[in-house]
Design a protein around this motif. Structure first.
Motif, mmCIF file in Angstrom:
data_model
loop_
_atom_site.group_PDB
_atom_site.id
_atom_site.type_symbol
_atom_site.label_atom_id
_atom_site.label_comp_id
_atom_site.label_asym_id
_atom_site.label_seq_id
_atom_site.Cartn_x
_atom_site.Cartn_y
_atom_site.Cartn_z
ATOM 1 N N ARG A 131 0.815 -1.213 0.000
ATOM 2 C CA ARG A 131 0.000 0.000 0.000
ATOM 3 C C ARG A 131 0.854 1.270 0.000
ATOM 4 O O ARG A 131 0.330 2.374 -0.204
ATOM 5 N N ILE A 132 2.148 1.127 0.218
ATOM 6 C CA ILE A 132 3.052 2.279 0.244
ATOM 7 C C ILE A 132 3.524 2.582 -1.177
ATOM 8 O O ILE A 132 4.054 1.709 -1.864
ATOM 9 N N VAL A 133 3.322 3.798 -1.609
ATOM 10 C CA VAL A 133 3.789 4.249 -2.922
ATOM 11 C C VAL A 133 5.139 4.936 -2.736
ATOM 12 O O VAL A 133 5.286 5.838 -1.909
ATOM 13 N N HIS A 134 6.133 4.487 -3.497
ATOM 14 C CA HIS A 134 7.491 5.026 -3.388
ATOM 15 C C HIS A 134 7.800 5.829 -4.649
ATOM 16 O O HIS A 134 7.909 5.289 -5.742
ATOM 17 N N LEU A 135 7.917 7.137 -4.480
ATOM 18 C CA LEU A 135 8.206 8.048 -5.589
ATOM 19 C C LEU A 135 9.605 8.629 -5.459
ATOM 20 O O LEU A 135 10.187 8.658 -4.373
ATOM 21 N N VAL A 136 10.133 9.090 -6.597
ATOM 22 C CA VAL A 136 11.417 9.797 -6.601
ATOM 23 C C VAL A 136 11.190 11.174 -7.205
ATOM 24 O O VAL A 136 10.571 11.302 -8.270
ATOM 25 N N VAL A 137 11.670 12.192 -6.509
ATOM 26 C CA VAL A 137 11.580 13.568 -7.004
ATOM 27 C C VAL A 137 12.951 13.943 -7.560
ATOM 28 O O VAL A 137 13.925 14.087 -6.824
ATOM 29 N N TRP A 138 13.022 14.057 -8.879
ATOM 30 C CA TRP A 138 14.272 14.392 -9.564
ATOM 31 C C TRP A 138 14.340 15.910 -9.761
ATOM 32 O O TRP A 138 13.337 16.537 -10.104
ATOM 33 N N THR A 139 15.507 16.487 -9.561
ATOM 34 C CA THR A 139 15.645 17.939 -9.697
ATOM 35 C C THR A 139 16.833 18.301 -10.583
ATOM 36 O O THR A 139 17.867 17.621 -10.563
ATOM 37 N N LYS A 140 16.679 19.359 -11.347
ATOM 38 C CA LYS A 140 17.778 19.859 -12.174
ATOM 39 C C LYS A 140 18.784 20.655 -11.351
ATOM 40 O O LYS A 140 19.902 20.891 -11.800
ATOM 41 N N PHE A 141 18.382 21.077 -10.179
ATOM 42 C CA PHE A 141 19.261 21.868 -9.307
ATOM 43 C C PHE A 141 19.839 20.973 -8.213
ATOM 44 O O PHE A 141 19.295 19.919 -7.882
ATOM 45 N N ASP A 142 20.970 21.405 -7.662
ATOM 46 C CA ASP A 142 21.601 20.678 -6.572
ATOM 47 C C ASP A 142 20.873 20.949 -5.259
ATOM 48 O O ASP A 142 20.298 22.024 -5.058
ATOM 49 N N LEU A 143 20.925 19.975 -4.378
ATOM 50 C CA LEU A 143 20.416 20.114 -3.020
ATOM 51 C C LEU A 143 21.647 20.161 -2.119
ATOM 52 O O LEU A 143 22.384 19.181 -2.015
ATOM 53 N N ALA A 144 21.869 21.313 -1.506
ATOM 54 C CA ALA A 144 23.125 21.563 -0.802
ATOM 55 C C ALA A 144 23.377 20.577 0.331
ATOM 56 O O ALA A 144 22.476 20.267 1.114
ATOM 57 N N HIS A 196 13.584 11.016 -2.160
ATOM 58 C CA HIS A 196 12.513 10.029 -2.173
ATOM 59 C C HIS A 196 11.326 10.479 -1.329
ATOM 60 O O HIS A 196 11.507 11.117 -0.293
ATOM 61 N N VAL A 197 10.144 10.104 -1.774
ATOM 62 C CA VAL A 197 8.920 10.352 -1.010
ATOM 63 C C VAL A 197 8.135 9.046 -0.953
ATOM 64 O O VAL A 197 7.939 8.383 -1.977
ATOM 65 N N MET A 198 7.711 8.657 0.251
ATOM 66 C CA MET A 198 6.865 7.484 0.418
ATOM 67 C C MET A 198 5.529 7.922 0.992
ATOM 68 O O MET A 198 5.485 8.743 1.921
ATOM 69 N N LEU A 199 4.459 7.363 0.433
ATOM 70 C CA LEU A 199 3.108 7.733 0.846
ATOM 71 C C LEU A 199 2.320 6.478 1.168
ATOM 72 O O LEU A 199 2.372 5.500 0.411
ATOM 73 N N PHE A 200 1.607 6.516 2.271
ATOM 74 C CA PHE A 200 0.826 5.348 2.663
ATOM 75 C C PHE A 200 -0.595 5.420 2.122
ATOM 76 O O PHE A 200 -1.363 6.330 2.455
ATOM 77 N N ASP A 201 -0.909 4.476 1.241
ATOM 78 C CA ASP A 201 -2.255 4.286 0.708
ATOM 79 C C ASP A 201 -2.872 5.564 0.128
ATOM 80 O O ASP A 201 -4.009 5.922 0.458
ATOM 81 N N PRO A 202 -2.139 6.254 -0.765
ATOM 82 C CA PRO A 202 -2.706 7.470 -1.358
ATOM 83 C C PRO A 202 -3.719 7.141 -2.446
ATOM 84 O O PRO A 202 -3.804 6.014 -2.926
ATOM 85 N N ASP A 203 -4.481 8.133 -2.831
ATOM 86 C CA ASP A 203 -5.446 8.001 -3.933
ATOM 87 C C ASP A 203 -4.669 7.758 -5.229
ATOM 88 O O ASP A 203 -3.823 8.563 -5.614
ATOM 89 N N PRO A 204 -4.908 6.639 -5.928
ATOM 90 C CA PRO A 204 -4.196 6.357 -7.183
ATOM 91 C C PRO A 204 -4.330 7.477 -8.213
ATOM 92 O O PRO A 204 -3.400 7.714 -9.002
ATOM 93 N N LYS A 205 -5.456 8.155 -8.212
ATOM 94 C CA LYS A 205 -5.643 9.251 -9.175
ATOM 95 C C LYS A 205 -4.673 10.390 -8.890
ATOM 96 O O LYS A 205 -4.175 11.039 -9.819
#
Length: 221
Positions: A131-144, A196-205
């Motif tokens: 039920r946990i959705v694992h997303l990756v947030v990619w960025t063009k800028f550096d995170l210090a 990374h962002v993990m979300l528990f049982d989010p709305d698929p839409k």
């Protein structure tokens, strides 16, 4: 039936008729951690619960995240093929997953412009509650990062907190999402900034909306 303890590690979780006498190249020279994981039968692996995921992130024990053994095998084989066919995992991610060209240059300051950020599924997620959705947030800028600890600076952490709160917290209760940035030693793709962002049982839409209908590679190959 042959005991798992007597099997070479590259035979575990593999049907007998698909086993090779020699270790496949993509499983050679593994770390002790990966060999231990590959050697574990899937049936003996325990899936991490949402409270356990929250605790790992809160305590910064990111090295505790594991993939299901058979999924780790698929992950290692796929990345081996990417390096063979595309030169590096980074080349594939840039061209096929992100659609960004080198050099990757941001249009503005961190999180100022939407086109400097892309949210996709994690192609090979950890062994966690389905039920946990694992997303990756990619960025063009550096995170210090702090040059001594290699952890995020307080300013970078605050910037990510604000972005995550606006993007996810506006649609999901605070206790049902977490974010983290892997230590440098744990990254599989070093040259493209991401967290990374993990979300528990989010709305698929909602997930389809923020990922623009993305589908992780583990469901395609």
């Amino acid at each position: 039936m042959e005991s798992v303890d007597s099997l070479p590690y590259w035979h575990v979780n593999i049907p007998e008729d698909e086993r090779s006498e020699e270790c496949p190249e993509f499983l050679a020279s593994l770390s002790a951690k990966d060999i231990g994981q590959i050697s574990t039968p899937d049936a003996a692996y325990r899936i991490a619960t949402w409270p356990e995921v929250q605790a790992v992130v809160a305590q910064n024990r990111l090295g505790d995240f594991r993939r299901v053994p058979s999924q780790l095998r698929r992950y290692l084989e796929y990345n081996w093929k990417l390096r063979r066919d595309h030169g590096s995992v980074m080349n594939f991610v840039l061209s096929r997953r992100l659609g960004w060209e080198e050099p990757v240059t941001p249009r503005g300051k961190p999180f100022e412009f939407e086109d400097d950020v892309k949210i996709l599924w994690n192609d090979w997620p950890y062994g966690i509650d389905e039920r946990i959705v694992h997303l990756v947030v990619w960025t063009k800028f550096d995170l210090a990062e702090d040059p001594v600890t290699t952890d995020l600076t307080d300013e970078a952490r605050a910037e990510i907190d604000e972005y995550v709160r606006k993007t996810f917290g506006s649609r999901i209760p605070k206790d049902r999402y977490v974010w983290f940035k892997n230590w440098r030693s744990l990254k599989s793709v070093h040259a493209v900034e991401h967290f990374h962002v993990m979300l528990f049982d989010p709305d698929p839409k909602f997930i389809d909306e923020i990922t623009n209908g993305d589908v992780p590679l583990c469901r395609k190959v």
